[in-house]
Design an enzyme around this catalytic site. Sequence first.
Site, PDB file in Angstrom:
ATOM      1  N   GLU A 259      -6.871   5.053  -7.701  1.00  0.00           N
ATOM      2  CA  GLU A 259      -5.426   5.048  -7.919  1.00  0.00           C
ATOM      3  C   GLU A 259      -5.227   4.444  -9.308  1.00  0.00           C
ATOM      4  OE1 GLU A 259      -1.199   3.079  -6.634  1.00  0.00           O
ATOM      5  OE2 GLU A 259      -3.082   1.978  -6.618  1.00  0.00           O
TER       6      GLU A 259
ATOM      7  N   ASP B 266      -7.660   0.816  -4.889  1.00  0.00           N
ATOM      8  CA  ASP B 266      -6.263   0.487  -5.164  1.00  0.00           C
ATOM      9  C   ASP B 266      -6.104  -0.166  -6.537  1.00  0.00           C
ATOM     10  OD1 ASP B 266      -3.454   0.032  -4.191  1.00  0.00           O
ATOM     11  OD2 ASP B 266      -4.047  -2.050  -4.464  1.00  0.00           O
TER      12      ASP B 266
END
Length: 716
Positions: free
Chosen positions: A454, A401
């Site tokens: 990401e 993330d």
Amino acid sequence: MTISDALLDAVAHGEHHAPHDVLGLHQDVDATGRAVWTVRARRPLARSVTAVFADGERVPLMHVREGIWAGAKSGRARPYVLETVYPDGSGNTCDDPYRHLPGLGELDLHLIREGRHERLWDVLGAHVREDDGSVGTAFAVWAPNARAVRVVGSFNAWDGRGHAMRSLGASGVWELFVPGLAAGAVYKFEIRTPAGDWILKADPMAQAAEVPPATASVVAASTYAWTDAEWIAARAAQQPVARPMSVYEVHLGSWREHMDYRGAADALISHVQSLGFTHVEFLPLAEHPFGGSWGYQVSGYYAPTSRYGSPDDLRYLIDRLHGAGIGVIMDWVPGHFPKDAFALGRFDGTPLYEHPDPRRGEHRDWGTYIFDYGRNEVRNFLVANALYWFEQFHVDGLRVDAVASMLYLDYSRADGEWEPNIHGGRENLEAIRFLQEVNATAYRLHPGVAMIAEESTSFTGVTAPTDHGGLGFGFKWNMGWMNDSLVYIQRDPMYRSHHAGELSFSFVYAFSENFVLPISHDEVVHGKGSLLAKMPGDHWQKLANMRAFLSYMWAHPGKQLLFMGQEFGQLSEWSEQRPLDWWLLDQPSHRQLQDFVAALNATYADQPALWQRDGDPSAFERLGAPSWNPDVLAFRRDGGGSTVVVVCNFSGAPLRDHPLHLPAAGRWDEILNSDSSAFGGSGVGNLGAVQTDAAGLALLQLPPLGVLWLVHHPGR
């Protein structure tokens, strides 16, 4: 040996950094100079204390000071227990924690200091084990700036004075073996800070935790027997980039009502198999205090959240998914952590896991701390955590993330709020080295897994190998494609012809990285509406746009990810506080959309041209001649010895006899038509196939808001 009153007092109050130097069994000499063994024990309020040795010898101890008792014996040193009697006649007999040697060796401590302990979870945290004839729990924690550390829990009425840990010197590690303590015990560490305050902290390495809002750690011991050896062996022999990958993203707590790990297995497997997705991706399942963070503010990096069951329950779910042929990806959050007082922040009273400079150590927008990636032990904590999920839970991939927030020192910061790196640049060099290390180590130890970034910027080399200066990820989320395509598809079809570049610009850079095309949870929450709700027009047109968009997405170079609920056209945007609107499947149009997604996945998996050479620009070509139409997007994909042509008509009207030069002459079968009446469309198409002339020119019937997939059959 004479021990000062001050030292005895410190040990009695659980405030000494080396209680084992005083308590336990020690070589000594008596008043006559004879060699003896001295036993010391802390037993406040006792009436009598006796050390009972394994050979039956009983040595009465005398009270010395502040609940410290001592006695001497000659002969050989042997294991012993302490027999204690209290003034009311009650008593107990139990092993002495302070007779046990440390559970960590010099090599362990060296690797921790160097930041190279690849099985850190085996030596830090809480572990049920047998030691010198006694079964109990070994505790170890890294707290280098603490003045004292104690284990507290329900087993000692949250009074840690009798369970003070010993410091293992420059390593910063503290340890204690507590005999008789079994799996399921609830505990925390009580830490005396450099300022002299006592603070309670959950174990950073705990492998289980209480159900939030409770915050204590739980001693865990797995008894799960995996059955997925064949899956793991097959995974190691394959490269995900050359395999089909369509990912179903799931927030387990809101997928269906009252789901837990074991209860989800049958329903989730049935749903994913019926739709043909190759992988499930779970929003973070590491322990987190606030459910509204969806798991992205982690307090227990090594503890699966207890909201849905035990760690072995999660192992069961993953094992079952593997048995059904479904891969498992989990979101992982090494970019920041919350400031909750019980967790990692200011762990030993000082900035420890977080960078001490707030310009590098705090996310002001998110109200969280940023890891100190340049510190060996912190980097080790994170690298080992990635390995832990691969090793202990057999996950097939980690989606990392907020990578962009890690890469740039000026991320979400104004001028003057950040400090340049040693070269004067904005890149976080320590974070880059950490990402390279975790990726290289994961692929070395667990071949066939996927590390997925990401990453929302144009940082170069995200999926390039680390030995070529890249970050070493296997895949990168294509956020540019996501933003551009969603802007385009939300436009009224009447105006799309003026914005064709929004849909095709991604082809310019589609092969610069190994991409995943994400329509994730972030796109269907916080006022953005569901994917279906973004589509223009009436209900029929929304569904037609949805089918066309997904057809284009699945055919575009790259892998695919779709958030739960979008497969059947969830109308309302997602909320973690309620389950999906499964009742929509009672409506034929939504059932037909779900059937279409199943057909889309099945056709995709059956066509290697759509996934085998995702990163190869020579396996892709834009088509359009002889009649270029801004509402029509056409391209070919090659792979597996075949060619698939994709033709998209994003206008609201059918196009009759649309001329298009196909890559080869002959028959092209219509293997997918998003406008098929079986899926709720208008039924415009080519009766299953098109035939070109000798030059490869075909006249196509293009459905409104529709996409065709055509596959060539040479010689027909």
